[in-house]
Design a protein around this motif. Structure first.
Motif, PDB file in Angstrom:
ATOM      1  N   GLU A 100       0.855  -1.207  -0.051  1.00  0.00           N
ATOM      2  CA  GLU A 100       0.112   0.025   0.064  1.00  0.00           C
ATOM      3  C   GLU A 100       0.873   1.279   0.075  1.00  0.00           C
ATOM      4  OE1 GLU A 100      -3.219   0.528  -0.365  1.00  0.00           O
ATOM      5  OE2 GLU A 100      -3.745  -1.380  -0.333  1.00  0.00           O
ATOM      6  N   LEU A 138     -15.036   2.929  -8.071  1.00  0.00           N
ATOM      7  CA  LEU A 138     -13.791   2.606  -7.621  1.00  0.00           C
ATOM      8  C   LEU A 138     -12.757   1.667  -8.220  1.00  0.00           C
ATOM      9  CD1 LEU A 138     -14.791   2.020  -3.777  1.00  0.00           C
ATOM     10  CD2 LEU A 138     -13.193   3.560  -4.387  1.00  0.00           C
ATOM     11  N   ARG A 139     -13.480   0.724  -8.810  1.00  0.00           N
ATOM     12  CA  ARG A 139     -12.601  -0.241  -9.711  1.00  0.00           C
ATOM     13  C   ARG A 139     -12.398   0.457 -11.126  1.00  0.00           C
ATOM     14  NH1 ARG A 139     -16.346  -3.809  -9.449  1.00  0.00           N
ATOM     15  NH2 ARG A 139     -17.371  -3.264 -11.284  1.00  0.00           N
ATOM     16  N   ARG A 141      -9.523   2.740 -10.051  1.00  0.00           N
ATOM     17  CA  ARG A 141      -8.163   1.647  -9.799  1.00  0.00           C
ATOM     18  C   ARG A 141      -7.642   1.513 -11.107  1.00  0.00           C
ATOM     19  NH1 ARG A 141      -7.810  -2.541  -5.383  1.00  0.00           N
ATOM     20  NH2 ARG A 141      -5.681  -3.455  -5.868  1.00  0.00           N
ATOM     21  N   ARG A 142      -8.466   0.932 -12.267  1.00  0.00           N
ATOM     22  CA  ARG A 142      -7.892   0.352 -13.352  1.00  0.00           C
ATOM     23  C   ARG A 142      -7.106   1.472 -14.208  1.00  0.00           C
ATOM     24  NH1 ARG A 142      -5.770  -2.717 -15.044  1.00  0.00           N
ATOM     25  NH2 ARG A 142      -6.654  -2.890 -17.038  1.00  0.00           N
ATOM     26  N   GLU A 164      -3.957   2.123 -12.584  1.00  0.00           N
ATOM     27  CA  GLU A 164      -3.036   0.947 -13.087  1.00  0.00           C
ATOM     28  C   GLU A 164      -2.743   1.224 -14.664  1.00  0.00           C
ATOM     29  OE1 GLU A 164      -4.978  -2.298 -12.203  1.00  0.00           O
ATOM     30  OE2 GLU A 164      -4.874  -2.274 -10.066  1.00  0.00           O
ATOM     31  N   GLN A 201      -0.837   1.976 -10.218  1.00  0.00           N
ATOM     32  CA  GLN A 201      -1.019   0.814  -9.484  1.00  0.00           C
ATOM     33  C   GLN A 201      -1.477   1.160  -8.210  1.00  0.00           C
ATOM     34  OE1 GLN A 201       2.551  -1.404  -9.759  1.00  0.00           O
ATOM     35  NE2 GLN A 201       2.528  -1.602 -12.071  1.00  0.00           N
ATOM     36  N   ALA A 202      -2.827   1.869  -8.122  1.00  0.00           N
ATOM     37  CA  ALA A 202      -3.291   2.173  -6.778  1.00  0.00           C
ATOM     38  C   ALA A 202      -4.001   0.944  -5.849  1.00  0.00           C
ATOM     39  CB  ALA A 202      -4.457   3.110  -7.354  1.00  0.00           C
ATOM     40  N   SER A 204      -6.767   4.035  -4.088  1.00  0.00           N
ATOM     41  CA  SER A 204      -7.624   4.146  -5.019  1.00  0.00           C
ATOM     42  C   SER A 204      -8.841   4.922  -4.075  1.00  0.00           C
ATOM     43  CB  SER A 204      -8.331   2.529  -4.955  1.00  0.00           C
ATOM     44  OG  SER A 204      -7.413   1.864  -5.672  1.00  0.00           O
ATOM     45  N   TRP A 205      -9.179   4.609  -2.935  1.00  0.00           N
ATOM     46  CA  TRP A 205     -10.024   5.618  -2.512  1.00  0.00           C
ATOM     47  C   TRP A 205      -9.722   6.896  -2.466  1.00  0.00           C
ATOM     48  CZ3 TRP A 205     -14.810   5.246  -1.188  1.00  0.00           C
ATOM     49  CH2 TRP A 205     -15.506   6.042  -0.404  1.00  0.00           C
ATOM     50  N   THR A 223     -10.541   8.308  -5.950  1.00  0.00           N
ATOM     51  CA  THR A 223     -11.714   8.611  -5.934  1.00  0.00           C
ATOM     52  C   THR A 223     -12.307   9.781  -5.382  1.00  0.00           C
ATOM     53  OG1 THR A 223     -12.141   6.131  -5.788  1.00  0.00           O
ATOM     54  CG2 THR A 223     -13.987   7.294  -5.564  1.00  0.00           C
ATOM     55  N   CYS A 265      -5.129  11.031 -13.545  1.00  0.00           N
ATOM     56  CA  CYS A 265      -4.043   9.817 -13.447  1.00  0.00           C
ATOM     57  C   CYS A 265      -3.155   9.769 -14.604  1.00  0.00           C
ATOM     58  CB  CYS A 265      -4.824   8.503 -13.475  1.00  0.00           C
ATOM     59  SG  CYS A 265      -5.920   7.927 -12.047  1.00  0.00           S
TER      60      CYS A 265
END
Length: 330
Positions: free
Chosen positions: A105, A220-221, A224-225, A228, A233-234, A239-240, A243, A300
């Protein structure tokens, strides 16, 4: 007293006309309630008192669990040494895995910070127009993506043609064209997939809570994607944080709002008041998810979008949602 029929004169009333009837009230237009609620949940900041409460509660709970585990292991070793040492090994393995997760993390947060640093350096290079700054940034980007096979061809092209560029903007456009364009396409595909998922679940599942949870989980997904894809690469906490940053940006700019322009590229005209409630909510939530995805791409991406490569929200909405139904030829 005479008995007989009584005649009562009635005034002649005009016959009722359909045209004089009041109009049927329109069904409330879809508002994208699920995405609106997801934005509120993501951007809500806990109060200082709540932070203190959770910090103290977790500290006390951690102390209680640690002391209880220690007493359990020591008493088990005293009674059944073999079993006690076996449980001790399992607990040690659990602690080791937890440390690995924490390290991952922290590494993910550090990588996100590295992307932020590249973005700031790109803004400075574009603002100053200095070729040396642009070259330094390009070398940092080449090093950042040196292990990515999906941009190997573009990376080689940038290395080959870097010395041919004589201004900062031209060099950064070369990097964007050759190295970041494939990543933009992959990120756009993720955004379209998330928008379709949110639209489908909202239209088919008549549960408000399911709408909100699906919208928040899909966002969220998706974020995160996207992170990445661009090299962030969160992890979970990263990721949160991303977001919250994306939704805060959308709320601050008023982009989490509904208008006919959201779905006009697909259906045309003023359509929000003409759709069925459930179907309209699904399309609007999907369209708002596409807006969130575009904001995630902007946050990002290590380079700011040029005008030629900037993603079109309308285009992404059309690509994401047009396959959910057949457009009428009429």
């Amino acid at each position: 007293m005479t008995k007989g029929p009584v005649v009562i004169d009635l005034e002649q009333e005009p016959a009722a006309s359909v045209t004089d009837a009041p109009p049927v009230p329109d069904i409330a237009a879809p508002t994208g309630q699920a995405m609106q609620m997801a934005a509120k949940v993501a951007t809500r900041k806990p109060s200082r008192l709540a932070k203190w409460f959770w910090a103290l509660a977790l500290s006390v709970l951690g102390a209680v669990v640690s002391v209880a585990a220690w007493d359990f292991v020591t008493s088990l070793i005293a009674r059944v040494p073999v079993l006690g040492w076996a449980v001790t090994g399992l607990m040690g393995a659990l602690v080791l895995v937890t440390l690995v997760i924490v390290i991952k993390e922290l590494a993910a947060i550090g990588r996100l910070s590295r992307v932020d640093g590249l973005r700031r350096a790109a803004d400075e290079a574009l603002a100053s127009g200095e070729l040396n700054q642009a070259k330094d940034l390009s070398k940092r980007l080449l090093a950042f993506y040196r292990d990515r096979d999906d941009v190997r061809w573009g990376r080689d092209r940038v290395i080959e043609r870097m010395d041919e560029q004589f201004d900062a903007s031209g060099l950064l456009v070369l990097v964007e064209d050759e190295m970041l364009a494939p990543l933009d396409a992959a990120a756009k595909a993720e955004v379209e997939a998330a928008a379709r998922q949110v639209a489908t679940v909202t239209a088919l599942v008549p549960l408000a809570l399911a709408d909100v949870l699906t919208a928040l989980a899909a966002s969220l997904r998706m974020i995160r994607r996207v992170a990445e894809i661009y090299g962030g690469q969160a992890g979970f906490f990263g990721s949160w944080r991303l977001t919250r940053a994306v939704f805060s940006h959308l709320v601050a700019t008023g982009a989490v709002a509904v208008g006919d322009d959201l779905l006009e590229p697909i259906l045309g005209g003023s359509i929000l008041g003409k759709l069925s409630r459930r179907f309209g909510e699904g399309l609007v939530n999907g369209a708002l998810s596409a807006r969130v995805g575009v904001a995630a791409m902007e946050v990002c991406r290590p380079l700011p979008f040029s005008g030629r490569h900037r993603p079109s929200v309308r285009g992404i909405i059309k690509g994401a949602l047009s396959g959910l139904f057949a457009k009428s030829d009429a």
